[in-house]
Write a protein that holds these residues in place. Sequence first.
Motif, PDB file in Angstrom:
ATOM      1  N   LYS B 440     104.003  54.830  22.360  1.00 17.84           N
ATOM      2  CA  LYS B 440     102.671  54.662  21.778  1.00 17.84           C
ATOM      3  C   LYS B 440     102.137  55.938  21.147  1.00 17.84           C
ATOM      4  N   VAL B 441     102.744  57.056  21.456  1.00 15.06           N
ATOM      5  CA  VAL B 441     102.316  58.325  20.872  1.00 15.06           C
ATOM      6  C   VAL B 441     103.535  59.134  20.434  1.00 15.06           C
ATOM      7  N   THR B 442     103.298  60.061  19.499  1.00 11.92           N
ATOM      8  CA  THR B 442     104.311  61.042  19.156  1.00 11.92           C
ATOM      9  C   THR B 442     103.973  62.276  19.979  1.00 11.92           C
ATOM     10  N   ARG B 443     104.996  62.896  20.544  1.00  8.92           N
ATOM     11  CA  ARG B 443     104.706  64.057  21.379  1.00  8.92           C
ATOM     12  C   ARG B 443     105.399  65.322  20.890  1.00  8.92           C
ATOM     13  N   GLY B 444     104.801  66.441  21.180  1.00 11.33           N
ATOM     14  CA  GLY B 444     105.421  67.708  20.848  1.00 11.33           C
ATOM     15  C   GLY B 444     104.695  68.853  21.521  1.00 11.33           C
ATOM     16  N   VAL B 445     105.228  70.048  21.332  1.00 17.06           N
ATOM     17  CA  VAL B 445     104.635  71.239  21.945  1.00 17.06           C
ATOM     18  C   VAL B 445     104.113  72.159  20.852  1.00 17.06           C
ATOM     19  N   LEU B 446     102.872  72.572  21.006  1.00 15.25           N
ATOM     20  CA  LEU B 446     102.248  73.484  20.065  1.00 15.25           C
ATOM     21  C   LEU B 446     102.200  74.862  20.720  1.00 15.25           C
ATOM     22  N   SER B 447     102.829  75.852  20.072  1.00 17.55           N
ATOM     23  CA  SER B 447     102.807  77.196  20.651  1.00 17.55           C
ATOM     24  C   SER B 447     101.761  78.030  19.943  1.00 17.55           C
ATOM     25  N   ILE B 448     101.000  78.760  20.724  1.00 12.83           N
ATOM     26  CA  ILE B 448      99.878  79.494  20.137  1.00 12.83           C
ATOM     27  C   ILE B 448      99.675  80.810  20.871  1.00 12.83           C
ATOM     28  N   ASN B 449      99.319  81.843  20.093  1.00 16.88           N
ATOM     29  CA  ASN B 449      99.036  83.136  20.712  1.00 16.88           C
ATOM     30  C   ASN B 449      97.537  83.414  20.663  1.00 16.88           C
ATOM     31  N   ASP B 450      96.909  82.997  19.578  1.00 18.85           N
ATOM     32  CA  ASP B 450      95.507  83.335  19.353  1.00 18.85           C
ATOM     33  C   ASP B 450      94.607  82.149  19.689  1.00 18.85           C
ATOM     34  N   MET B 451      94.009  82.156  20.877  1.00 14.45           N
ATOM     35  CA  MET B 451      93.154  81.044  21.293  1.00 14.45           C
ATOM     36  C   MET B 451      91.745  81.173  20.718  1.00 14.45           C
ATOM     37  N   ASN B 452      91.561  82.178  19.817  1.00 16.40           N
ATOM     38  CA  ASN B 452      90.228  82.334  19.223  1.00 16.40           C
ATOM     39  C   ASN B 452      90.035  81.506  17.961  1.00 16.40           C
ATOM     40  N   ILE B 453      91.108  80.849  17.488  1.00 21.69           N
ATOM     41  CA  ILE B 453      90.902  80.024  16.296  1.00 21.69           C
ATOM     42  C   ILE B 453      90.020  78.830  16.690  1.00 21.69           C
ATOM     43  N   THR B 454      89.279  78.326  15.704  1.00 22.59           N
ATOM     44  CA  THR B 454      88.300  77.272  16.033  1.00 22.59           C
ATOM     45  C   THR B 454      88.981  75.911  16.048  1.00 22.59           C
ATOM     46  N   LEU B 455      88.320  74.975  16.709  1.00 23.95           N
ATOM     47  CA  LEU B 455      88.816  73.597  16.744  1.00 23.95           C
ATOM     48  C   LEU B 455      88.962  73.058  15.326  1.00 23.95           C
ATOM     49  N   GLY B 456      87.952  73.396  14.474  1.00 19.26           N
ATOM     50  CA  GLY B 456      87.960  72.931  13.083  1.00 19.26           C
ATOM     51  C   GLY B 456      89.215  73.408  12.364  1.00 19.26           C
ATOM     52  N   GLU B 457      89.548  74.689  12.549  1.00 26.83           N
ATOM     53  CA  GLU B 457      90.743  75.237  11.900  1.00 26.83           C
ATOM     54  C   GLU B 457      91.997  74.523  12.384  1.00 26.83           C
ATOM     55  N   LEU B 458      92.039  74.328  13.691  1.00 24.42           N
ATOM     56  CA  LEU B 458      93.220  73.679  14.261  1.00 24.42           C
ATOM     57  C   LEU B 458      93.379  72.265  13.692  1.00 24.42           C
ATOM     58  N   ILE B 459      92.270  71.522  13.662  1.00 27.58           N
ATOM     59  CA  ILE B 459      92.337  70.147  13.152  1.00 27.58           C
ATOM     60  C   ILE B 459      92.805  70.153  11.695  1.00 27.58           C
ATOM     61  N   GLY B 460      92.299  71.111  10.938  1.00 25.28           N
ATOM     62  CA  GLY B 460      92.712  71.232   9.536  1.00 25.28           C
ATOM     63  C   GLY B 460      94.224  71.373   9.418  1.00 25.28           C
ATOM     64  N   LYS B 461      94.765  72.262  10.247  1.00 24.84           N
ATOM     65  CA  LYS B 461      96.215  72.494  10.194  1.00 24.84           C
ATOM     66  C   LYS B 461      96.992  71.233  10.593  1.00 24.84           C
ATOM     67  N   LEU B 462      96.498  70.558  11.604  1.00 25.40           N
ATOM     68  CA  LEU B 462      97.194  69.354  12.077  1.00 25.40           C
ATOM     69  C   LEU B 462      97.162  68.263  11.006  1.00 25.40           C
ATOM     70  N   ARG B 463      95.975  68.109  10.401  1.00 20.14           N
ATOM     71  CA  ARG B 463      95.792  67.097   9.362  1.00 20.14           C
ATOM     72  C   ARG B 463      96.789  67.331   8.226  1.00 20.14           C
ATOM     73  N   GLU B 464      96.868  68.591   7.839  1.00 16.33           N
ATOM     74  CA  GLU B 464      97.721  68.963   6.715  1.00 16.33           C
ATOM     75  C   GLU B 464      99.199  68.737   7.065  1.00 16.33           C
ATOM     76  N   LYS B 465      99.587  69.202   8.230  1.00 18.90           N
ATOM     77  CA  LYS B 465     101.001  69.136   8.603  1.00 18.90           C
ATOM     78  C   LYS B 465     101.485  67.702   8.835  1.00 18.90           C
ATOM     79  N   TYR B 466     100.658  66.891   9.484  1.00 17.21           N
ATOM     80  CA  TYR B 466     101.146  65.564   9.873  1.00 17.21           C
ATOM     81  C   TYR B 466     100.553  64.418   9.067  1.00 17.21           C
ATOM     82  N   GLY B 467      99.724  64.774   8.053  1.00 13.83           N
ATOM     83  CA  GLY B 467      99.203  63.741   7.145  1.00 13.83           C
ATOM     84  C   GLY B 467      98.164  62.830   7.768  1.00 13.83           C
ATOM     85  N   PHE B 468      97.267  63.393   8.578  1.00  9.77           N
ATOM     86  CA  PHE B 468      96.191  62.579   9.140  1.00  9.77           C
ATOM     87  C   PHE B 468      95.024  62.547   8.157  1.00  9.77           C
ATOM     88  N   PRO B 469      94.250  61.446   8.103  1.00  9.55           N
ATOM     89  CA  PRO B 469      93.115  61.338   7.173  1.00  9.55           C
ATOM     90  C   PRO B 469      91.903  62.140   7.668  1.00  9.55           C
TER      91      PRO B 469
END
Lengths: 348, 623
Positions: B440-469
């Motif tokens: 029911k879901v696609t799964r994966g591991v996201l590796s990150i060093n900088d936890m100071n990036i904002t939720l908005g930035e993260l969502i932007g990257k995810l949207r772009e990479k995986y083609g979410f609307p």
Amino acid sequence: MSANHATNGTVKLSEEEIALYDRQIRLWGLEAQTNMRSAKVLLINLGSIGTEITKNIVLSGIGHLNILDNHIVTEEDLGCQFLLGKEDVGKNRLDATKTRIQEFNPRVNLSFDKANIEDMDASYFKKFDLVIGTELNTREAITLNTMTRQLNIPLYLAGSNGLFAYIFVDLIQFDAEDEKLRSIKATEPGKISQNREIISIDERISEDDDKIVYERIKTRNLYKPFQNMLDDATLNGKLTHRQLKRVSNALPLTLASFLSSFDDSSKETFETQTRNMCLKLGLPIETISTQYTEQFIRQRNVEFAPVAAVIGGALAQDVINILGKKQSPLNNFIIFDGITLEMRIFEL
Amino acid sequence: MPRETNIVKIVGEDSYAKLRSTKCLLVGAGGIGSELLKDMILMDFGEIHIVDLDTIDLSNLNRQFLFRQRDIKQPKSTTAVKAVQLFNNSKLVPYQGNIMDANSFPIHWFGEFDLIFNALDNLAARRYVNKISQFLHVPLLESGTSGFDGYIQPIIPGKTECFDCTTKETPKTFPVCTIRSTPSQPIHCIVWAKNFLFNQLFASEPSPEDEVDTKDWGTTDEEEIKRIKQETNELHELQKIIVDQEESRIPDILDKLFIQDINKLLLIENLWKTREKPTPLTKTQLKTIDLADKKLDLNTVWSIEDQLSRFVSITVKLMKRIRTEKVIEFDKDDQDTLEFVATAANIRSNIFNIPLKSVFDIKQIAGNIIPAIATTNAIIAGLSSLVSLRVLNLLKYAPTESPLDLNMAFTAKASNLSQDRYISNPNLAAPNCKCAVCMKVTRGVLSINDMNITLGELIGKLREKYGFPEDISLLDSSEQRLLVDYDFEDLLDRSLKDVNLRNGSVILLTDEEGNEETGMVRKPLELYINVTDDNSIKLTLPPIDVEWIKQISEEDKKMEDEKAKQEEVNEEIIDGEIVILDEEEEEIPKGKKRKLDDEITSENHEMKKSKIDETDDGQIILD
């Protein structure tokens, strides 16, 4: 099933033994555990399968195990036997492993004979309640089986060839009692297969509220000597055409390997023998794959730890079952294919 | 000829080299684990890491062949590694710890392995490792035994059925009234003695009982429910006797439990129209209890007089212990608690005309002990080792063309499923399309060093990479907490750190918009957050494709909601009820269990719903 009902002549299990064997007594009961303690078993050869059998039956608390072996430890043995270390290369196998085996369970009586099987006669074998032969060649197997038949002793044989392995069972005649839930149609006495016949059925009703009806079924198992099995082996009339097509190549290959000296024969001779065996068994020759034949030849006499674990586990459990007088025994030829993990029981 | 001669003949030179560089994780060094470790070493795997939480117990020694009497109370993992030194030829790394502890065993640590072998004894840990293998796409070899029965199942993430693709047996439950008013089997009285009586007297802090109204009472008789609630309140009086150390009042406990309460039950005539009436103890029986401590055989069924006498002496003992221990938990290996439960259960059985049981038998039921033997474990470990060669595609003569050619295996004859197959070996099945864990879901591991990036930035990257609307929602699924959706955007400018995301958090991105033309949506994406110390990695997204799937219609949703409601009711019974037996040999300390379970439940509500319409396919699932 209480400790007081122990078979006559045997000593009650101590509280410590009951605590040690707790997880298995819960499976087969105190009576079976006590029965096992009065048994005297002979194991021939301590190779990879022999080591697995030893571990399993010594841990389970059998009464007496005697091991007969006269091999010298080789470097190759280190790759398939967990009771040997580098320092043991060149030593006698029993000298190297004796104390390690006793450590599995100090309560079991162990004895060891550094001797060759061909030097032993009936007076030696008659001391045992059960004999297990591993790593035997066909001639040794037939000689041993003739002796166990004469002495009326149950015999198990096992061996492996790389990813493939077999167990042969000759209990001569054995009546087993099983209990199962009664289905809509009650079980009827009579012959159920070539070697097995139901001789009586009793009913038992559970003591709780559910009043479940169980059937206690007594089955008579008849066996054949190894030589007769080789001579008569056939699947004709026992399996459907579809089933015959699906039988693992390991069966005709293993049986063919018993026939002449597989060790010395050329590839062509062995292939001919395998084809003849197929004809005899009633198996379609076209089901034999060259890959299977090739690897069977390449893996000639190769011992492999996980295959030994499967075969040694199955054999030891059957020994425990018949000594404890629980569960139906195997009858009479079992083939394991370590590639597909198929393990079938054939009545040959 | 050298040590590796045999194995080279089986796998060939090239595969042998691969085997030597393979790094495996073995989870569990108990029954199957000891056997697996032996087989894996003899197969010459290059590196094996072994994790086990447990220490060695006497009852392990009938099968766990690497352990001796002198090793009792020592950790299993380190002791096993010491014991195999004689024949070892691999690099071995032992850990004593809980595999579900993400601090000790972070996801990037799991990521180092080529293959994971499960040799576990409990469902929670099996599910956890299964999920980890899905996140990392690492093959998992699952196995289990119970007495003569055993199974192995290779799991190739995304390609074959995962552990959760089929429903597993859950602990058996009983309605409240069966336990409290109308027992008819020994187990009903044992559950009463262990989960109700023992807990009320020794385990819980004195507090007024809150009865939840959603319980499965098993009855609608108001009179009976009222009686059950009142009886619970009255037990607090008895607890006072224990806490105040009033030894002389132990007969009052017996009087209350086995005379007064039974008499009250007898007054509810409805209960006895179709059942045999219970017979309370008599005052004379209570007055004539022999207080001399008699030696009794734990394997035989004691007389009612002996049950009463032992009940009194054990209660005195526990009373003394509670002075220093404050709270005593039931433990099958704590003989005092076991005998208290056994005698109380038997006295109750006697009253209800139910057969009595020996302490040995009651220990099995109350402790949920699963029989275990060396042979089945050896067979199962052997099968698991053999199939690993095909999972890694190392068999020269039998190349693995497709994961669906691989076989699972189970003990067919021993389990009475076949007369002519010792082991059955069906091919693996494709994943169950309704499985909440793997499909029911696609799964994966996201590796990150900088936890100071904002939720908005993260969502932007995810949207772009995986083609979410544009229209998405983001959930912290490890804590079931909404982070962002169309009318909750307050957190967009906050950093990941600020919104309490951390190493081990799991986030779920859902497509709330879809593609109107095709009626398709992106499959939900669940990412495990792996915080790394490596400065060079700012943010790495897993290289996976997120599929388009059919949008669920309102009607389907409604139906699933109904089912989910049903499941919630069931869950409440399981969580809140007193009549649940624990799993045996749990790897997690009891108090922590609930919490850990919650932490690994990363399904969001949507997915939870789908779990319930699975049906058992007849596969045997054992511990």
